[in-house]
Design an enzyme around this catalytic site. Structure first.
Site, short mmCIF file in Angstrom:
data_model
loop_
_atom_site.label_atom_id
_atom_site.label_comp_id
_atom_site.label_asym_id
_atom_site.label_seq_id
_atom_site.Cartn_x
_atom_site.Cartn_y
_atom_site.Cartn_z
N ARG A 235 0.84 -1.05 0.09
CA ARG A 235 -0.01 -0.02 0.11
C ARG A 235 0.84 1.27 0.31
O ARG A 235 1.93 1.26 0.48
CB ARG A 235 -0.89 0.05 1.20
CG ARG A 235 -2.21 -0.87 1.24
CD ARG A 235 -3.08 -0.53 0.17
NE ARG A 235 -4.28 -1.43 0.05
CZ ARG A 235 -4.35 -2.56 -0.85
NH1 ARG A 235 -3.34 -2.65 -1.59
NH2 ARG A 235 -5.44 -3.04 -0.76
N GLU A 264 -2.97 7.66 -4.73
CA GLU A 264 -3.24 7.19 -5.86
C GLU A 264 -4.81 7.37 -6.30
O GLU A 264 -5.03 7.20 -7.19
CB GLU A 264 -2.86 5.41 -5.94
CG GLU A 264 -3.67 4.63 -4.84
CD GLU A 264 -3.33 3.12 -5.01
OE1 GLU A 264 -2.20 2.85 -5.15
OE2 GLU A 264 -4.20 2.51 -5.25
N HIS A 296 -1.57 0.41 -9.73
CA HIS A 296 -1.96 -0.76 -9.01
C HIS A 296 -2.49 -1.94 -9.90
O HIS A 296 -3.79 -2.34 -9.83
CB HIS A 296 -3.07 0.04 -8.25
CG HIS A 296 -3.25 -0.84 -6.77
ND1 HIS A 296 -3.71 0.22 -5.32
CD2 HIS A 296 -3.57 -1.94 -6.54
CE1 HIS A 296 -3.88 -0.99 -4.80
NE2 HIS A 296 -3.91 -2.41 -5.07
#
Ligand code: NAD
Length: 335
Positions: A235, A264, A296
């Site tokens: 993360r 993000e 991601h």
């Protein structure tokens, strides 16, 4: 049950529709917007909400969902750092997730990032398309015999350790809960400082918790083996991004692979190629030759999408039947 699916992309629609096709037990309402306070009303009339990694599930949004009649949130991801679990418990909203869909997807992608950065595939790809076959600047090192440090040796960390062991790497590991399968690969559990000082490649696979927030900050980076590579597919907020940029400028950090970024939510899962990026920290990262950033996508394999859809359906079925999802996330999980 009627399920409002937020942050829907075409591949989510396909995977969930396919999993639901045989029995049509649930009525999916596919919504493109990200879930936040301004979009929560779109869930009106739904029994459940299906959310993804950058949807906002803070106390205010959960209260709005409850007012709209929602009793269940099913996350189509493993991480649940974006959900206020205490608020969900207060509001009697059950929360389910997909604890494991394909640790291989993320672990294999992590190695892809490490190989790309080491052998400069990203630069070679751009060069050869321009007819430039010069090798200067593309020098890498053998992974065999190098030391890989794995921070967080749960399902994905274990998978990645196995892959690195297959390359002939030595393994260091850091995790408050050592994993015997990782030890069996020859990994030595050490302190975080020892891992950072001794690893040629450091890979992060711990969840985002209050304890891991900015785990890799300026002080941690100062203790890296000079020129080491760092990969983060966990993360974004596990690392302090401005500190990474300083370490890259100083050369203490030799290469950086990021599949996740602290901010993000305003960037990823969208095409912004016609827009000016306002986040200067992120924009700076994109200019550096020894940095590879992806949006991601480590989880993004057909196998993982099918597994996510199947477990999401199982969570919905269990809630419809017993009033709780199979993979319930509860406030006690926050340690
Ligand atoms: P997991 O729960 O199986 O393993 C996490 C491990 O981290 C556990 O062994 C735990 O003990 C350890 N840990 C907890 N606190 C720690 C700390 N302070 N320092 C070091 N280790 C610590 O989870 P997993 O399935 O392996 O997933 C790991 C993370 O990967 C998820 O939480 C998620 O954030 C991330 N993830 C990213 C993607 C992606 O597409 N980029 C996809 C799936 C998961």
């Amino acid at each position: 049950m009627r399920v409002a699916v937020f942050s829907t992309r075409p591949y989510d629609r396909d995977a969930l529709s396919r999993a639901n096709a045989a029995q049509q037990r649930h009525d999916f309402v596919f919504l493109e917007p990200r879930l936040d306070l301004s979009t929560a009303a779109l869930a009106a009339g739904a029994d459940a909400v299906c959310a993804f990694v950058n949807d906002h599930l803070d106390a205010a949004v959960l209260a709005a969902l409850q007012a709209a009649g929602v009793g269940l949130v099913v996350l189509r991801c493993a991480g649940f750092n974006h959900v206020d679990l205490a608020a969900a418990a207060r509001l009697s909203i059950e929360v389910g997730r997909v604890p494991e869909y394909s640790p291989h997807a993320v672990a294999e992608y992590t190695m892809a990032l490490a190989l790309t950065l080491n052998r400069k595939i990203h630069r070679a790809y751009a060069r050869t398309r321009e007819g430039n076959f010069e090798l200067d600047g593309l020098l890498g090192f053998d992974l065999h015999g190098r030391t890989v440090g794995v921070v967080g040796t749960g399902k994905i960390g274990e998978c990645f350790a196995r892959i690195a062991a297959g390359f002939g790497c030595r393994l260091l590991a850091f995790d408050p809960r050592p994993n015997a399968a990782v030890q069996a690969l020859g990994a030595r559990y050490v302190t975080l400082a020892e891992l950072l000082a001794g690893s040629d490649i450091v890979s992060l696979h711990c969840p985002l918790t209050p304890q891991t927030h900015h785990l890799i900050d300026a002080a941690a980076l100062a203790g890296l083996k000079p020129g080491a590579m760092l990969i983060n597919t966990s993360r974004g907020a596990v690392v302090d991004t401005p500190a990474l940029i300083e370490a890259l400028k100083a050369g203490t950090l030799g290469a950086l692979g990021l599949d996740v970024y602290e901010e993000e939510g305003d960037l990823f899962f969208r095409d912004l190629s016609d827009e000016v990026i306002h986040d200067d920290t992120f924009a700076r990262l994109l200019t550096l030759p020894n940095v590879v950033v992806t949006g991601h996508q480590a989880f993004f394999t057909e196998d993982a999408l099918a597994a996510i859809a199947a477990v999401t359906l199982a969570n919905l079925d269990a809630f419809a039947r017993d009033g709780r999802p199979v993979h319930k996330v509860s406030v006690e999980r926050i340690v």
